[in-house]
Design a protein around this motif. Structure first.
Motif, PDB file in Angstrom:
ATOM      1  N   GLY B   1      38.724  21.007  19.460  1.00 18.97           N
ATOM      2  CA  GLY B   1      38.434  22.147  18.964  1.00 18.97           C
ATOM      3  C   GLY B   1      38.930  22.868  20.063  1.00 18.97           C
ATOM      4  N   ALA B   2      38.643  24.400  19.815  1.00 17.59           N
ATOM      5  CA  ALA B   2      38.780  25.362  20.870  1.00 17.59           C
ATOM      6  C   ALA B   2      38.079  25.371  21.818  1.00 17.59           C
ATOM      7  N   GLY B   3      38.594  25.640  23.097  1.00 18.40           N
ATOM      8  CA  GLY B   3      37.628  25.795  24.131  1.00 18.40           C
ATOM      9  C   GLY B   3      37.121  27.102  24.524  1.00 18.40           C
ATOM     10  N   VAL B   4      36.595  27.170  25.656  1.00 11.93           N
ATOM     11  CA  VAL B   4      36.012  28.638  25.989  1.00 11.93           C
ATOM     12  C   VAL B   4      36.980  29.425  26.188  1.00 11.93           C
ATOM     13  N   SER B   5      36.764  30.679  25.543  1.00 14.31           N
ATOM     14  CA  SER B   5      37.812  31.747  25.647  1.00 14.31           C
ATOM     15  C   SER B   5      37.243  33.018  26.348  1.00 14.31           C
ATOM     16  N   GLN B   6      37.972  33.506  27.215  1.00 13.27           N
ATOM     17  CA  GLN B   6      37.746  34.621  28.058  1.00 13.27           C
ATOM     18  C   GLN B   6      38.685  35.703  27.790  1.00 13.27           C
ATOM     19  N   SER B   7      37.921  37.030  27.581  1.00 13.64           N
ATOM     20  CA  SER B   7      38.922  38.035  27.293  1.00 13.64           C
ATOM     21  C   SER B   7      38.355  39.430  28.390  1.00 13.64           C
ATOM     22  N   PRO B   8      39.293  40.322  28.725  1.00  9.97           N
ATOM     23  CA  PRO B   8      40.652  40.119  28.852  1.00  9.97           C
ATOM     24  C   PRO B   8      41.098  39.099  29.876  1.00  9.97           C
ATOM     25  N   SER B   9      42.351  38.577  29.683  1.00 12.08           N
ATOM     26  CA  SER B   9      42.719  37.517  30.799  1.00 12.08           C
ATOM     27  C   SER B   9      42.904  38.413  32.314  1.00 12.08           C
ATOM     28  N   ASN B  10      43.313  39.671  32.359  1.00 10.33           N
ATOM     29  CA  ASN B  10      43.637  40.571  33.321  1.00 10.33           C
ATOM     30  C   ASN B  10      43.049  41.679  33.280  1.00 10.33           C
ATOM     31  N   LYS B  11      42.182  42.365  33.983  1.00 10.66           N
ATOM     32  CA  LYS B  11      41.966  43.619  33.984  1.00 10.66           C
ATOM     33  C   LYS B  11      42.128  44.427  35.162  1.00 10.66           C
ATOM     34  N   VAL B  12      42.516  45.752  35.319  1.00  6.84           N
ATOM     35  CA  VAL B  12      42.720  46.645  36.464  1.00  6.84           C
ATOM     36  C   VAL B  12      41.975  47.705  36.281  1.00  6.84           C
ATOM     37  N   THR B  13      41.049  48.193  37.076  1.00  7.43           N
ATOM     38  CA  THR B  13      40.154  49.275  36.818  1.00  7.43           C
ATOM     39  C   THR B  13      40.118  50.031  38.266  1.00  7.43           C
ATOM     40  N   GLU B  14      39.826  51.428  37.908  1.00  4.00           N
ATOM     41  CA  GLU B  14      39.764  52.218  39.071  1.00  4.00           C
ATOM     42  C   GLU B  14      38.301  52.089  39.735  1.00  4.00           C
ATOM     43  N   LYS B  15      38.291  52.248  40.872  1.00  2.00           N
ATOM     44  CA  LYS B  15      36.943  52.190  41.680  1.00  2.00           C
ATOM     45  C   LYS B  15      35.976  53.043  40.919  1.00  2.00           C
ATOM     46  N   GLY B  16      34.664  52.730  40.600  1.00  2.00           N
ATOM     47  CA  GLY B  16      33.865  53.638  39.917  1.00  2.00           C
ATOM     48  C   GLY B  16      33.694  53.553  38.605  1.00  2.00           C
ATOM     49  N   LYS B  17      34.521  52.784  37.817  1.00  3.80           N
ATOM     50  CA  LYS B  17      34.510  52.649  36.261  1.00  3.80           C
ATOM     51  C   LYS B  17      33.614  51.549  35.934  1.00  3.80           C
ATOM     52  N   ASP B  18      33.260  51.317  34.774  1.00  8.53           N
ATOM     53  CA  ASP B  18      32.517  50.244  34.337  1.00  8.53           C
ATOM     54  C   ASP B  18      33.544  49.365  33.568  1.00  8.53           C
ATOM     55  N   VAL B  19      33.420  47.930  33.728  1.00  9.26           N
ATOM     56  CA  VAL B  19      34.109  47.021  32.893  1.00  9.26           C
ATOM     57  C   VAL B  19      33.152  46.182  32.176  1.00  9.26           C
ATOM     58  N   GLU B  20      33.804  45.421  31.019  1.00  5.18           N
ATOM     59  CA  GLU B  20      33.065  44.437  30.161  1.00  5.18           C
ATOM     60  C   GLU B  20      33.930  43.417  30.267  1.00  5.18           C
ATOM     61  N   LEU B  21      33.478  42.375  30.420  1.00  2.00           N
ATOM     62  CA  LEU B  21      34.219  40.995  30.286  1.00  2.00           C
ATOM     63  C   LEU B  21      33.495  39.732  29.286  1.00  2.00           C
TER      64      LEU B  21
END
Lengths: 108, 118
Positions: B1-21
């Motif tokens: 079956g499907a394995g563990v999936s993560q997104s995004p695979s790559n994320k570039v962000t500027e200092k001070g911004k919020d990110v969600e993985l």
């Protein structure tokens, strides 16, 4: 507290030579010990666990409770064994704690 | 079956911004883990979920980091006001629930999200 120590950051051996990756742990109870491996551009995956007492890809590891060690061994290293190896400890129902990892480089 | 999936695979962000993985565990796996993998730092534990609750969040580096899990499935790791030292590969893993009388199930890892904070 759980702690796992892998003293060697890098092990470089020639193909056909034996390789031993050291792992020592500290935990007051009876933990489960694992070795995980990460090949280049692949996800981290389980290599073997102490309760299985089996050989995977020629690797074996014996839990020594007296020395609190779980060293990983292979008598004849192959080039495809080049990877990052992590020793890990897990107590009942708790998080998995990893060592710092050992990079193995098998030279032709 | 499907394995563990993560997104995004790559994320570039500027200092001070919020990110969600995001992490989608293997179906039926009730335990979910977040780790951080940095050069020279090995695998650093962040947080562990059993179902929707987090019995161990001791590894979160600061209050800028938070994680939640809903429906006993998908988990989101949020980093607020990102800093350059947050740059790393964030790994998610899942495993079956175990009872105290049985052995732990091995963890199944995703491919990770590589976060770069500029």
């Amino acid at each position: 507290a759980q702690r796992v120590t892998q003293p060697e950051k890098l092990l470089s051996v020639f193909k056909g030579a034996p390789v031993e990756l050291k792992c020592n742990y500290s935990y007051s109870g009876s933990p489960e010990l694992f070795w995980y491996v990460q090949y280049s551009r692949q996800r981290l995956q389980l290599l073997l666990r102490h309760i299985s007492r089996e050989s995977i890809k020629g690797f074996t590891a014996d839990l020594n409770k007296g020395e609190t060690s779980f060293h990983l061994k292979k008598p004849f290293a192959q080039e495809e064994d080049s990877a990052m190896y992590y020793c890990a400890l897990q107590a009942a129902g708790n998080k998995l704690t990893f060592g710092g990892g050992t990079r193995v480089l098998v030279k032709p | 079956g499907a394995g563990v999936s993560q997104s995004p695979s790559n994320k570039v962000t500027e200092k001070g911004k919020d990110v969600e993985l995001r992490c989608d565990p293997i179906s039926g796996h009730t335990a979910l883990y977040w780790y951080r993998q940095s050069l020279g730092q090995g695998l650093e534990f962040l947080i562990y979920f059993q179902g929707n609750s987090a019995p161990d969040k001791s590894g979160l580096p600061s209050d800028r980091f938070s994680a939640e899990r809903t429906g006993g499935s998908v988990s989101t790791l949020t980093i607020q006001r990102t800093q350059q030292e947050d740059s790393a590969v964030y790994l998610c893993a899942s495993s079956r629930q175990r009872s105290r009388s049985s052995y732990n199930s091995p963890l199944h890892f995703g491919n990770g999200t590589r976060l770069t904070v500029t």
